[in-house]
Design a protein around this motif. Structure first.
Motif, PDB file in Angstrom:
ATOM      1  N   LYS A 171       0.753  -1.434   0.215  1.00 54.49           N
ATOM      2  CA  LYS A 171      -0.162   0.034  -0.061  1.00 54.49           C
ATOM      3  C   LYS A 171       0.834   1.315  -0.042  1.00 54.49           C
ATOM      4  CE  LYS A 171      -3.546   2.673   2.672  1.00 54.49           C
ATOM      5  NZ  LYS A 171      -4.526   2.324   3.905  1.00 54.49           N
ATOM      6  N   ARG A 172       1.759   1.170   0.875  1.00 53.79           N
ATOM      7  CA  ARG A 172       2.709   2.587   1.028  1.00 53.79           C
ATOM      8  C   ARG A 172       3.594   2.572  -0.287  1.00 53.79           C
ATOM      9  NH1 ARG A 172      -0.697   4.525   3.751  1.00 53.79           N
ATOM     10  NH2 ARG A 172      -1.198   3.779   5.892  1.00 53.79           N
ATOM     11  N   ALA A 173       3.936   1.350  -0.602  1.00 58.67           N
ATOM     12  CA  ALA A 173       5.122   1.482  -1.910  1.00 58.67           C
ATOM     13  C   ALA A 173       4.174   2.049  -3.187  1.00 58.67           C
ATOM     14  CB  ALA A 173       5.582   0.298  -2.300  1.00 58.67           C
ATOM     15  N   LYS A 214       3.134  -7.387  -5.026  1.00 57.83           N
ATOM     16  CA  LYS A 214       1.487  -7.646  -5.499  1.00 57.83           C
ATOM     17  C   LYS A 214       1.372  -7.106  -6.902  1.00 57.83           C
ATOM     18  CE  LYS A 214       1.149  -8.734  -1.030  1.00 57.83           C
ATOM     19  NZ  LYS A 214       0.676 -10.042  -0.779  1.00 57.83           N
ATOM     20  N   THR A 215       0.138  -7.705  -7.100  1.00 55.56           N
ATOM     21  CA  THR A 215      -0.355  -7.464  -8.539  1.00 55.56           C
ATOM     22  C   THR A 215      -0.569  -6.050  -8.566  1.00 55.56           C
ATOM     23  OG1 THR A 215      -1.373  -9.726  -8.578  1.00 55.56           O
ATOM     24  CG2 THR A 215      -2.443  -8.067 -10.210  1.00 55.56           C
ATOM     25  N   SER A 216      -1.061  -5.405  -7.548  1.00 52.91           N
ATOM     26  CA  SER A 216      -1.359  -3.912  -7.944  1.00 52.91           C
ATOM     27  C   SER A 216      -0.070  -3.043  -8.109  1.00 52.91           C
ATOM     28  CB  SER A 216      -2.074  -3.236  -6.648  1.00 52.91           C
ATOM     29  OG  SER A 216      -1.205  -3.531  -5.171  1.00 52.91           O
ATOM     30  N   THR A 217       0.940  -3.575  -7.369  1.00 55.45           N
ATOM     31  CA  THR A 217       2.357  -2.800  -7.662  1.00 55.45           C
ATOM     32  C   THR A 217       2.906  -3.167  -8.967  1.00 55.45           C
ATOM     33  OG1 THR A 217       2.891  -3.162  -5.311  1.00 55.45           O
ATOM     34  CG2 THR A 217       4.493  -2.502  -6.641  1.00 55.45           C
ATOM     35  N   LYS A 250       8.258 -17.833  -7.953  1.00 52.00           N
ATOM     36  CA  LYS A 250       7.482 -16.484  -8.132  1.00 52.00           C
ATOM     37  C   LYS A 250       8.471 -15.366  -8.316  1.00 52.00           C
ATOM     38  CE  LYS A 250       3.568 -14.424  -7.658  1.00 52.00           C
ATOM     39  NZ  LYS A 250       2.327 -14.702  -8.738  1.00 52.00           N
ATOM     40  N   LEU A 251       9.722 -15.273  -8.049  1.00 54.66           N
ATOM     41  CA  LEU A 251      10.699 -14.433  -8.133  1.00 54.66           C
ATOM     42  C   LEU A 251      10.956 -14.494  -9.709  1.00 54.66           C
ATOM     43  CD1 LEU A 251      12.912 -12.315  -7.354  1.00 54.66           C
ATOM     44  CD2 LEU A 251      14.611 -14.501  -7.099  1.00 54.66           C
ATOM     45  N   ILE A 252      11.314 -15.606 -10.229  1.00 57.85           N
ATOM     46  CA  ILE A 252      11.559 -15.516 -11.530  1.00 57.85           C
ATOM     47  C   ILE A 252      10.322 -15.172 -12.292  1.00 57.85           C
ATOM     48  CG2 ILE A 252      11.938 -17.295 -13.592  1.00 57.85           C
ATOM     49  CD1 ILE A 252      13.536 -19.077 -11.500  1.00 57.85           C
ATOM     50  N   GLU A 253       9.179 -15.731 -11.990  1.00 58.12           N
ATOM     51  CA  GLU A 253       8.025 -14.947 -12.734  1.00 58.12           C
ATOM     52  C   GLU A 253       7.824 -13.624 -12.950  1.00 58.12           C
ATOM     53  OE1 GLU A 253       3.267 -15.151 -11.759  1.00 58.12           O
ATOM     54  OE2 GLU A 253       4.472 -16.682 -11.226  1.00 58.12           O
TER      55      GLU A 253
END
Length: 372
Positions: free
Chosen positions: A127-129, A160-163, A200-203
């Protein structure tokens, strides 16, 4: 005292405008659970660490030296003490939020080209990012000059998807991301208490690179517990396959207080006595192997990170199928870090690899690199 200390030969007209509220800084490995009961003050922390640490000013930099952390008797950051300190200094959450945004604008207008945020895990709280990223996006080309780039260190596996959606829409060149992978060896990551979802990191790294609007910098560390040369080679090849703009090879540093430094019986390592205390051997990597990796690092920087030999590397790795690590390690240890002109270095590349491939095609690739 909440205000940080500014150390720099910054132009006089800039200094009066820099008022930094650095409450405290902690590494991204900190267990954030200690803030769970103090949501409001956790917000203060995230905005505080979002303050800029390094600003390059015409080949100079401005460093915000952190103020003393607010520590309780048990050595843990104490949110109650933080609350009292905030109240005593007459600050409010909203004031700090707005102050950070104002400082971003002022520093962006200072003439610098890169504004580096200090926290190791900028996206620890999405949220803050997101709020800071959106602020930069909305003001880029308006209050923020278009020649300024904002540098963030993030944990790629917790994006996150939002970021990701915000990052995908950022103006080209507005943001660059540094992602510390350290290793792809799951056992090593567990040993150093680093919880990373490597899949997940690679993705997520692949997604970030596909946006084609920001510089992506990823890091690997040699000398970690339980990682031998073969394991590091595997981590290197995975990291290289992601095709980030920069792949940095670092070497483990045994700082004061580090477990591997203090517990020499369990971790019989040798390291340089002078800062930055880099390891020179570990139970898994010999002195000669680390020396070999140093030469590999030199070749990586000069061939890939410099952007000087990308066509040549594509030919050697993608078309001939030579493993990335073998390209840099074998050539690096042939040249051994010797400094030379670009034309001479290109000749060394040709002489070394011409026995492994079509000489004419290799020459063509090198010439394309030199002319591009």
């Amino acid at each position: 005292m909440l205000a940080g200390k500014v150390i720099n030969n910054t132009p006089k007209e800039l200094k009066p405008h820099i008022l930094v509220f650095v409450l405290f800084l902690v590494s991204g490995s900190l267990n954030f659970a200690c803030f769970s009961k103090f949501t409001g003050f956790f917000d203060v922390y995230l905005y505080a660490v979002a303050l800029i640490c390094v600003v390059f000013l015409f080949n100079k930099y401005l460093r915000y030296e952190r103020a003393a952390a607010i520590i309780g008797e048990d050595g843990v950051i104490d949110s109650v003490l933080l609350q009292n300190s905030i109240e005593q200094n007459g600050l409010t959450l909203e004031y700090i939020k707005e102050r950070v945004k104002k400082d971003i604008i002022k520093l962006a207008k200072s003439g610098t080209q890169t504004v580096k945020f200090v926290d190791r895990t900028f996206n620890a709280n999405a949220k803050r990012a997101n709020e800071i990223l959106l602020f930069i996006k909305e003001n880029y080309g308006k209050e923020i000059p278009t020649n300024v780039c904002f540098h963030f260190e993030i944990a790629g596996d917790i994006l996150k998807t939002s970021t990701l959606e915000i990052l995908s829409s950022m103006p080209k060149g507005a943001v660059q991301l540094e992602i510390g992978m350290q290793s792809f060896n799951e056992d090593t990551l567990k040993t150093i208490n680093r919880k990373t979802d490597t899949k997940k990191l690679i993705e997520n790294i692949n997604k970030l690179i596909s946006f084609n609007n920001m510089h992506i910098h990823i890091d690997l560390i040699a000398g970690l517990t339980g990682e031998d040369l073969e394991s590091f080679k595997n981590s290197f090849n995975i990291g290289y396959s992601l095709k980030a703009h920069m792949l940095q090879m670092g070497f483990l540093k045994l700082l004061y207080g580090a477990d591997m430094r203090e517990n020499s019986e369990k971790y019989p390592c040798t390291f340089n006595a002078e800062p930055p205390y880099e390891v020179t051997s570990t139970p898994c990597l010999s002195f000669d192997e680390i020396k070999t990796l140093k030469n590999c690092e030199d070749a990586l920087d000069r061939l890939y990170n410099s952007g000087r030999f990308l066509y040549t590397l594509e030919y050697l790795i993608d078309e001939l199928g030579i493993a990335p690590f073998d390209v840099f390690n074998d050539f690096g240890n042939a040249v051994r870090g010797e400094k030379m002109r670009l034309s001479d270095y290109a000749e060394e590349v040709y002489n070394f690899f011409s026995t492994k491939c079509d000489k004419d095609v290799l020459r063509e690739k090198i010439l394309c690199d030199l002319l591009s």
